[in-house]
Design a protein around this motif. Structure first.
Motif, PDB file in Angstrom:
ATOM      1  N   VAL A 180      12.255  21.807  23.630  1.00  0.00           N
ATOM      2  CA  VAL A 180      12.696  21.320  22.335  1.00  0.00           C
ATOM      3  C   VAL A 180      11.938  21.962  21.155  1.00  0.00           C
ATOM      4  N   GLY A 181      11.256  23.090  21.378  1.00  0.00           N
ATOM      5  CA  GLY A 181      10.497  23.919  20.418  1.00  0.00           C
ATOM      6  C   GLY A 181      11.491  24.027  19.095  1.00  0.00           C
ATOM      7  N   ASP A 182      11.416  23.307  18.175  1.00  0.00           N
ATOM      8  CA  ASP A 182      11.840  23.526  16.883  1.00  0.00           C
ATOM      9  C   ASP A 182      10.998  24.078  15.901  1.00  0.00           C
ATOM     10  N   GLY A 183       9.818  24.536  16.317  1.00  0.00           N
ATOM     11  CA  GLY A 183       9.031  25.255  15.496  1.00  0.00           C
ATOM     12  C   GLY A 183       9.286  26.742  15.324  1.00  0.00           C
ATOM     13  N   ASN A 184       8.401  27.464  14.780  1.00  0.00           N
ATOM     14  CA  ASN A 184       8.744  28.911  14.599  1.00  0.00           C
ATOM     15  C   ASN A 184       7.987  29.385  15.637  1.00  0.00           C
ATOM     16  N   LEU A 185       7.108  29.171  16.333  1.00  0.00           N
ATOM     17  CA  LEU A 185       6.051  30.072  16.977  1.00  0.00           C
ATOM     18  C   LEU A 185       6.108  30.191  18.499  1.00  0.00           C
ATOM     19  N   ASN A 186       6.354  28.784  19.202  1.00  0.00           N
ATOM     20  CA  ASN A 186       5.772  28.637  20.522  1.00  0.00           C
ATOM     21  C   ASN A 186       6.911  27.868  21.326  1.00  0.00           C
ATOM     22  N   LEU A 187       6.818  27.942  22.623  1.00  0.00           N
ATOM     23  CA  LEU A 187       7.852  27.165  23.349  1.00  0.00           C
ATOM     24  C   LEU A 187       7.171  25.746  23.761  1.00  0.00           C
ATOM     25  N   PHE A 225       8.047  22.159  25.918  1.00  0.00           N
ATOM     26  CA  PHE A 225       9.051  21.246  27.112  1.00  0.00           C
ATOM     27  C   PHE A 225       8.611  20.100  26.932  1.00  0.00           C
ATOM     28  N   VAL A 226       9.559  19.214  27.119  1.00  0.00           N
ATOM     29  CA  VAL A 226       9.297  17.720  27.121  1.00  0.00           C
ATOM     30  C   VAL A 226       9.949  17.370  28.662  1.00  0.00           C
ATOM     31  N   VAL A 227       8.714  17.067  29.293  1.00  0.00           N
ATOM     32  CA  VAL A 227       8.948  16.836  30.979  1.00  0.00           C
ATOM     33  C   VAL A 227       9.009  15.214  31.020  1.00  0.00           C
ATOM     34  N   LEU A 253       5.040  14.357  29.786  1.00  0.00           N
ATOM     35  CA  LEU A 253       4.068  15.071  29.367  1.00  0.00           C
ATOM     36  C   LEU A 253       4.827  15.976  28.724  1.00  0.00           C
ATOM     37  N   VAL A 254       4.068  16.972  27.704  1.00  0.00           N
ATOM     38  CA  VAL A 254       4.594  18.105  26.933  1.00  0.00           C
ATOM     39  C   VAL A 254       3.821  19.251  27.276  1.00  0.00           C
ATOM     40  N   LEU A 255       4.607  20.416  27.546  1.00  0.00           N
ATOM     41  CA  LEU A 255       3.924  21.732  27.755  1.00  0.00           C
ATOM     42  C   LEU A 255       4.375  22.592  26.695  1.00  0.00           C
ATOM     43  N   VAL A 311       0.026  18.263  26.980  1.00  0.00           N
ATOM     44  CA  VAL A 311      -0.289  17.201  25.962  1.00  0.00           C
ATOM     45  C   VAL A 311       0.461  15.917  26.164  1.00  0.00           C
ATOM     46  N   GLU A 312      -0.144  15.016  25.890  1.00  0.00           N
ATOM     47  CA  GLU A 312       0.825  13.347  25.793  1.00  0.00           C
ATOM     48  C   GLU A 312       2.069  13.668  25.053  1.00  0.00           C
ATOM     49  N   ASP A 313       3.027  12.870  26.003  1.00  0.00           N
ATOM     50  CA  ASP A 313       4.476  12.926  25.406  1.00  0.00           C
ATOM     51  C   ASP A 313       4.717  11.968  24.189  1.00  0.00           C
ATOM     52  N   LEU A 314       4.810  12.480  22.943  1.00  0.00           N
ATOM     53  CA  LEU A 314       5.158  11.621  21.761  1.00  0.00           C
ATOM     54  C   LEU A 314       6.529  11.517  21.550  1.00  0.00           C
ATOM     55  N   SER A 315       7.359  11.559  22.320  1.00  0.00           N
ATOM     56  CA  SER A 315       8.917  11.264  22.202  1.00  0.00           C
ATOM     57  C   SER A 315       9.233  10.120  21.656  1.00  0.00           C
ATOM     58  N   ASP A 316       8.288   9.145  21.596  1.00  0.00           N
ATOM     59  CA  ASP A 316       8.556   7.833  20.751  1.00  0.00           C
ATOM     60  C   ASP A 316       8.109   7.868  19.515  1.00  0.00           C
ATOM     61  N   ARG A 375       8.420  10.258  15.801  1.00  0.00           N
ATOM     62  CA  ARG A 375       9.247  11.274  14.966  1.00  0.00           C
ATOM     63  C   ARG A 375       8.321  12.239  14.155  1.00  0.00           C
ATOM     64  N   VAL A 376       8.759  13.508  13.945  1.00  0.00           N
ATOM     65  CA  VAL A 376       8.218  14.233  12.915  1.00  0.00           C
ATOM     66  C   VAL A 376       8.221  13.840  11.731  1.00  0.00           C
ATOM     67  N   TRP A 377       7.112  13.692  10.956  1.00  0.00           N
ATOM     68  CA  TRP A 377       7.263  13.180   9.738  1.00  0.00           C
ATOM     69  C   TRP A 377       8.184  13.695   8.785  1.00  0.00           C
ATOM     70  N   PHE A 434      -0.418  16.866  14.945  1.00  0.00           N
ATOM     71  CA  PHE A 434      -0.636  17.840  16.531  1.00  0.00           C
ATOM     72  C   PHE A 434      -0.143  19.236  15.931  1.00  0.00           C
ATOM     73  N   ASP A 435       0.015  20.099  16.709  1.00  0.00           N
ATOM     74  CA  ASP A 435       0.103  21.610  16.436  1.00  0.00           C
ATOM     75  C   ASP A 435      -1.018  22.187  15.794  1.00  0.00           C
ATOM     76  N   SER A 436      -2.258  22.115  16.155  1.00  0.00           N
ATOM     77  CA  SER A 436      -3.537  22.375  15.511  1.00  0.00           C
ATOM     78  C   SER A 436      -3.758  23.959  15.845  1.00  0.00           C
ATOM     79  N   GLU A 437      -2.758  24.828  16.151  1.00  0.00           N
ATOM     80  CA  GLU A 437      -3.149  26.202  16.521  1.00  0.00           C
ATOM     81  C   GLU A 437      -3.630  27.025  15.429  1.00  0.00           C
ATOM     82  N   PHE A 438      -3.798  26.600  14.152  1.00  0.00           N
ATOM     83  CA  PHE A 438      -4.328  27.267  13.052  1.00  0.00           C
ATOM     84  C   PHE A 438      -5.727  26.865  12.797  1.00  0.00           C
TER      85      PHE A 438
END
Ligand code: ADP
Ligand code: MG
Ligand code: MG
Ligand code: MG
Length: 409
Positions: free
Chosen positions: A37-44, A46-48, A60-62, A115-120, A122-124, A260-264
């Motif tokens: 599902v990666g719609d970000g610019n940086l990483n892969l 996967f929603v499982v 879960l999400v990888l 990480v926890e699947d947050l598919s329920d 939405r991205v704000w 989420f996405d706290s890689e910075f």
């Protein structure tokens, strides 16, 4: 594509991967679906989905980092950003568990975290583009910033563990990206991505006037210095509305907001997180203004103060538990909060302006029709100029500040 020294996940490879990781195999026994599902610019990403040992739904999400930017494989980027995200999730999860995704597993060798699947949720940002209102989100993020800031600062942690955490969370590669994209490239004619004309001829003159104004450049330079040197707390580092998941309350579940996405994440100025958030609420407000949607405009302009008030309330509530109360007086607290507010103003201007200047524009503006898009871009730059340079802005309460911002939209 560059050579990679570790196995890259694919939809097909995910089930075996999960079986190879005890923490994950225990969580999801039968896999029924894997989606990239990666719609970000940086990483892969996967929603499982599947079922646990009792046949109850499980998911879960990888997230895996590659040694380059996902959206641009010619841009090398150290995969250790995945370690930075795992560290931040661990620390922030211990301080604000309800406001971040739970961390299930971290695989340092293959740069994967689970990480926890947050598919329920939405991205704000997407919810804002659709005109939705999530009334609790801004305050929740204010609490998130306060709890993580206090708990990782020298106010909340004893000197030695605080310094050890600071040393363990340096994040040079990702800090350099922020320094470049927010504080350097937009003000450097000829830098990669610095192309005002590419943003449309009806916006180019306003962009050029803004990014070459010596007062703007000096104020941005000062904000860059603050970003590079003010190691106050382990901040999120990229807290825009695309790094936030929201879910309204339903009969089955409570309202939820997650950063989420706290890689910075790194030890930086606390005001940076609030400022990036304010900037993206400003961009959302500019969208409403351009569309003539006055109800949403008013609501959006009120959200920065909602975040700020929740931040200060929460920080003040934590203050009695500070280390060394004799020297960390009320005066120190007030001075700190004022510094945070001023850092937030400058960070907000830097973040909002760079989204107009490019090259990483946001859907809030990009999905507007052409004339409205240019109008909104010019209005955002006028608001940035106010935030950065107006002597009144430096003193104004946050409510007033965004009323004045609204006058410019
Ligand atoms: P990147 O670092 O590449 O930007 P993100 O962590 O932002 O990656 O994730 C990219 C996208 O994947 C998010 O915008 C969201 O749509 C989806 N996503 C990420 N984490 C989760 C999650 N825990 N649950 C559900 N979807 C997620
Ligand atoms: Mg992201
Ligand atoms: Mg990211
Ligand atoms: Mg107006």
């Amino acid at each position: 594509m560059p050579d990679i020294a570790y196995d890259v996940l694919t939809v097909e490879a995910v089930p075996d991967y999960i079986r190879s990781r005890p923490a994950l195999a225990a969580r999801i026994e039968q896999i029924t679906d894997v989606r990239e599902v990666g719609d970000g610019n940086l990483n892969l990403v996967f929603v499982v989905s599947g079922k646990d040992g009792t046949s109850a739904p499980a998911g879960l999400v990888l997230k895996q980092s590659l040694p380059y930017v996902r959206a641009d494989p010619s841009w090398p980027m150290a995969p250790e950003r995945n370690h930075a995200e795992a560290r931040a999730l661990r620390v922030h999860g211990s301080l604000a568990a309800d406001l971040v995704p739970a961390l299930y597993d971290a695989d340092p060798d293959r740069f994967v975290l689970a990480v926890e699947d947050l598919s329920d949720h939405r991205v704000w940002r997407a919810a804002l583009v659709d005109g939705e209102r999530h009334d609790e989100a801004a305050a929740a993020l204010g609490r998130y910033v306060a709890r993580t800031a206090f708990g990782t600062s020298a106010f909340g942690l004893a000197s030695e563990p605080q310094k050890r955490l600071l040393a363990a969370t340096v994040n040079p590669a990702l800090c350099q990206i922020t320094e470049l994209l927010l504080f350097t490239a937009p003000y450097t004619p000829g830098a990669p991505g610095h192309d005002p004309v590419a943003r449309g001829t009806d916006l180019a003159a306003a962009i050029t006037a803004y990014v070459t104004d010596p007062d703007v450049v000096t104020a941005i330079g000062a904000a860059k210095w603050a970003f590079m040197t003010r190691a106050e707390a382990l901040i999120h580092g990229d807290l825009h509305t695309g790094s936030v998941m929201v879910r309204p309350a339903t009969a089955k579940a409570e309202e939820s907001t997650r950063a989420f996405d706290s890689e910075f994440a790194f030890y930086g100025p606390v005001g940076f997180d609030l400022g990036v958030l304010w900037a993206n609420l400003l961009l959302a407000a500019a969208r409403s203004a351009a569309l003539g949607d006055t109800d949403n405009l008013r609501w959006r302009l009120a959200q920065p103060a909602a975040a700020w008030n929740a931040f200060t309330e929460t920080f003040r509530a934590l203050w009695p538990g500070r280390v060394a109360p004799a020297t960390f007086t009320e005066g120190v607290l007030e001075g700190f909060l004022d510094q945070v507010r001023r850092d937030a103003l400058a960070a907000a201007a830097a973040e909002a302006a760079r989204r107009v200047v490019g090259p990483y524009p946001v859907a809030d503006l990009e999905t507007l029709p052409r004339p409205e898009r240019a109008q909104a871009g010019r209005a955002v730059l006028a608001a940035c100029r106010y935030l950065l340079l107006d002597p009144g802005a430096a003193r104004a309460p946050v409510e007033t500040l965004f009323d004045r911002v609204g006058d410019r939209l």
